[in-house]
Design an enzyme around this catalytic site. Structure first.
Site, PDB file in Angstrom:
ATOM      1  N   HIS A 246       0.986  -1.107   0.109  1.00 34.78           N
ATOM      2  CA  HIS A 246      -0.020  -0.071   0.109  1.00 34.78           C
ATOM      3  C   HIS A 246       0.769   1.107   0.121  1.00 34.78           C
ATOM      4  CE1 HIS A 246      -3.089  -2.867   1.492  1.00 34.78           C
ATOM      5  NE2 HIS A 246      -3.979  -1.772   0.782  1.00 34.78           N
TER       6      HIS A 246
ATOM      7  N   LYS B  15      -0.735   4.982   4.273  1.00 32.37           N
ATOM      8  CA  LYS B  15      -1.689   3.897   4.894  1.00 32.37           C
ATOM      9  C   LYS B  15      -1.155   3.798   6.217  1.00 32.37           C
ATOM     10  CE  LYS B  15      -4.233  -0.441   4.701  1.00 32.37           C
ATOM     11  NZ  LYS B  15      -5.276  -0.058   5.102  1.00 32.37           N
TER      12      LYS B  15
HETATM   13  P1  NAP Z   1      -6.420   9.683   3.976  1.00 29.11           P
HETATM   14  O1  NAP Z   1      -6.137  10.249   2.653  1.00 29.11           O
HETATM   15  O2  NAP Z   1      -5.417  10.301   4.959  1.00 29.11           O
HETATM   16  O3  NAP Z   1      -7.845  10.486   4.267  1.00 29.11           O
HETATM   17  C1  NAP Z   1      -8.471  10.323   5.658  1.00 29.11           C
HETATM   18  C2  NAP Z   1      -9.030  11.718   5.684  1.00 29.11           C
HETATM   19  O4  NAP Z   1     -10.033  11.640   6.762  1.00 29.11           O
HETATM   20  C3  NAP Z   1      -8.181  12.936   5.811  1.00 29.11           C
HETATM   21  O5  NAP Z   1      -8.620  13.860   4.901  1.00 29.11           O
HETATM   22  C4  NAP Z   1      -8.197  13.299   7.019  1.00 29.11           C
HETATM   23  O6  NAP Z   1      -8.041  14.584   7.462  1.00 29.11           O
HETATM   24  C5  NAP Z   1      -9.883  13.068   7.397  1.00 29.11           C
HETATM   25  N1  NAP Z   1     -10.219  12.955   8.734  1.00 29.11           N
HETATM   26  C6  NAP Z   1      -9.651  12.639   9.646  1.00 29.11           C
HETATM   27  N2  NAP Z   1     -10.628  12.521  10.819  1.00 29.11           N
HETATM   28  C7  NAP Z   1     -11.681  12.900  10.442  1.00 29.11           C
HETATM   29  C8  NAP Z   1     -12.848  13.373  11.122  1.00 29.11           C
HETATM   30  N3  NAP Z   1     -12.976  13.283  12.245  1.00 29.11           N
HETATM   31  N4  NAP Z   1     -14.037  13.780  10.236  1.00 29.11           N
HETATM   32  C9  NAP Z   1     -13.858  13.909   8.989  1.00 29.11           C
HETATM   33  N5  NAP Z   1     -12.676  13.798   8.411  1.00 29.11           N
HETATM   34  C10 NAP Z   1     -11.701  13.161   9.210  1.00 29.11           C
HETATM   35  O7  NAP Z   1      -6.485   8.341   3.993  1.00 29.11           O
HETATM   36  P2  NAP Z   1      -7.069   7.276   2.822  1.00 29.11           P
HETATM   37  O8  NAP Z   1      -5.958   6.836   2.134  1.00 29.11           O
HETATM   38  O9  NAP Z   1      -7.979   7.953   1.952  1.00 29.11           O
HETATM   39  O10 NAP Z   1      -7.683   6.183   3.549  1.00 29.11           O
HETATM   40  C11 NAP Z   1      -8.770   6.577   4.453  1.00 29.11           C
HETATM   41  C12 NAP Z   1      -9.179   5.117   5.117  1.00 29.11           C
HETATM   42  O11 NAP Z   1     -10.001   4.161   4.106  1.00 29.11           O
HETATM   43  C13 NAP Z   1      -8.193   4.247   5.721  1.00 29.11           C
HETATM   44  O12 NAP Z   1      -8.346   3.681   6.970  1.00 29.11           O
HETATM   45  C14 NAP Z   1      -7.765   3.290   4.770  1.00 29.11           C
HETATM   46  O13 NAP Z   1      -7.372   2.164   5.249  1.00 29.11           O
HETATM   47  C15 NAP Z   1      -9.426   3.122   4.298  1.00 29.11           C
HETATM   48  N6  NAP Z   1      -9.544   2.679   2.900  1.00 29.11           N
HETATM   49  C16 NAP Z   1     -10.446   1.521   2.694  1.00 29.11           C
HETATM   50  C17 NAP Z   1     -10.698   1.009   1.458  1.00 29.11           C
HETATM   51  C18 NAP Z   1     -11.866   0.055   1.430  1.00 29.11           C
HETATM   52  O14 NAP Z   1     -12.013  -0.405   0.168  1.00 29.11           O
HETATM   53  N7  NAP Z   1     -12.479  -0.232   2.500  1.00 29.11           N
HETATM   54  C19 NAP Z   1     -10.109   1.585   0.522  1.00 29.11           C
HETATM   55  C20 NAP Z   1      -9.098   2.611   0.557  1.00 29.11           C
HETATM   56  C21 NAP Z   1      -8.949   3.311   1.812  1.00 29.11           C
HETATM   57  P3  NAP Z   1      -6.662  15.325   7.618  1.00 29.11           P
HETATM   58  O15 NAP Z   1      -5.672  14.761   6.346  1.00 29.11           O
HETATM   59  O16 NAP Z   1      -6.792  16.476   7.861  1.00 29.11           O
HETATM   60  O17 NAP Z   1      -6.187  14.440   8.658  1.00 29.11           O
END
Ligand code: NAP
Length: 209
Positions: free
Chosen positions: A123, A127
């Site tokens: 990843h 992540k």
């Molecule tokens: P990311 O780019 O870091 O996105 C997370 C976002 O959530 C950031 O913009 C963060 O803001 C924001 N955030 C944090 N706390 C929050 C809150 N209380 N309310 C609203 N927004 C908030 O990470 P990502 O790669 O998109 O991944 C996010 C999650 O999805 C991870 O757990 C990943 O493992 C998961 N994921 C799952 C799948 C699936 O198919 N299930 C696929 C992809 C990713 P800041 O940047 O300002 O901290």
């Protein structure tokens, strides 16, 4: 549907929210500094962090709103019980990519014929949790204390190999997610089926296919 979208500014959230909007849903985009307000919505979606997701889901359930969650690295059991108590749905999937879910199905089938397997999950370096939720779910399906290797590097999106070893042969199953918009198909499917699910926790996209 009217949807509260937690994590809309994130890498995955932005890609998925754009496709949810394009599918005709009315989306309330909720970023990190916004109050976790899902009131009046038909469903909430969360792609945030393992710390934030339980707080957002609890808030949405308290507001009477069922949830679809992609955030990995947290245990949804307690909030699943809260959802059941309230007659609401909590749908959590470690991978919303239909190709990845099929890979897990094929891995379960292959495991019946191969004595050993190991998983390599790769990843993007951003992540936060390791091993990935998909790798852990695959290992559980295969059974037998399957070893997981985690790689975090720039340039990667989400990739997984399951290598089965037998006498004189190897079988490798590999799935590559090359764009985060791929997760939207699974999210849209979950939103469509959410109200037909039993109250409480439903785990994994496999349950909807
Ligand atoms: P990311 O780019 O870091 O996105 C997370 C976002 O959530 C950031 O913009 C963060 O803001 C924001 N955030 C944090 N706390 C929050 C809150 N209380 N309310 C609203 N927004 C908030 O990470 P990502 O790669 O998109 O991944 C996010 C999650 O999805 C991870 O757990 C990943 O493992 C998961 N994921 C799952 C799948 C699936 O198919 N299930 C696929 C992809 C990713 P800041 O940047 O300002 O901290």
């Amino acid at each position: 549907m009217k949807i509260a979208f937690f994590g809309a500014a994130g890498k995955t959230g932005a890609a998925v929210a754009a496709r949810v909007l394009a599918a005709g849903h009315d989306v309330r985009l909720i970023e990190i500094d916004d109050a976790p307000d899902a009131s009046g919505c038909d469903a909430a979606v969360d792609f945030t962090t393992p710390d934030a997701a339980p707080k957002n889901v609890r808030a949405a359930l308290e507001q009477g709103v069922s949830c679809v969650v992609g955030t990995t690295g947290w245990d949804p059991a307690e909030l699943g019980a809260l959802a059941a108590e309230k007659g609401l749905r909590l749908f959590v999937a470690p991978n919303f990519s239909i190709g990845a879910v099929l890979m897990m199905r094929f891995a379960r089938e292959a495991a019946e014929h191969f004595p050993r397997a190991e998983i390599i999950e790769l990843h993007n370096e951003a992540k936060k949790d390791a091993p990935s939720g998909t790798a852990k779910a695959t290992a559980e399906l295969i059974g037998g204390g399957t070893v997981i290797h985690s790689v975090r590097l720039p340039g990667l999106v989400a990739h997984q190999e399951v290598i089965f070893g037998g006498e004189g042969q190897l079988l490798t199953l590999r799935h590559d997610t090359t764009g985060r918009e791929s997760f939207a198909d699974g999210v849209l499917l979950a939103l469509t089926k959410l109200d037909s699910l039993p109250p409480g926790l439903t785990f994994g996209l496999d349950a909807l296919l």
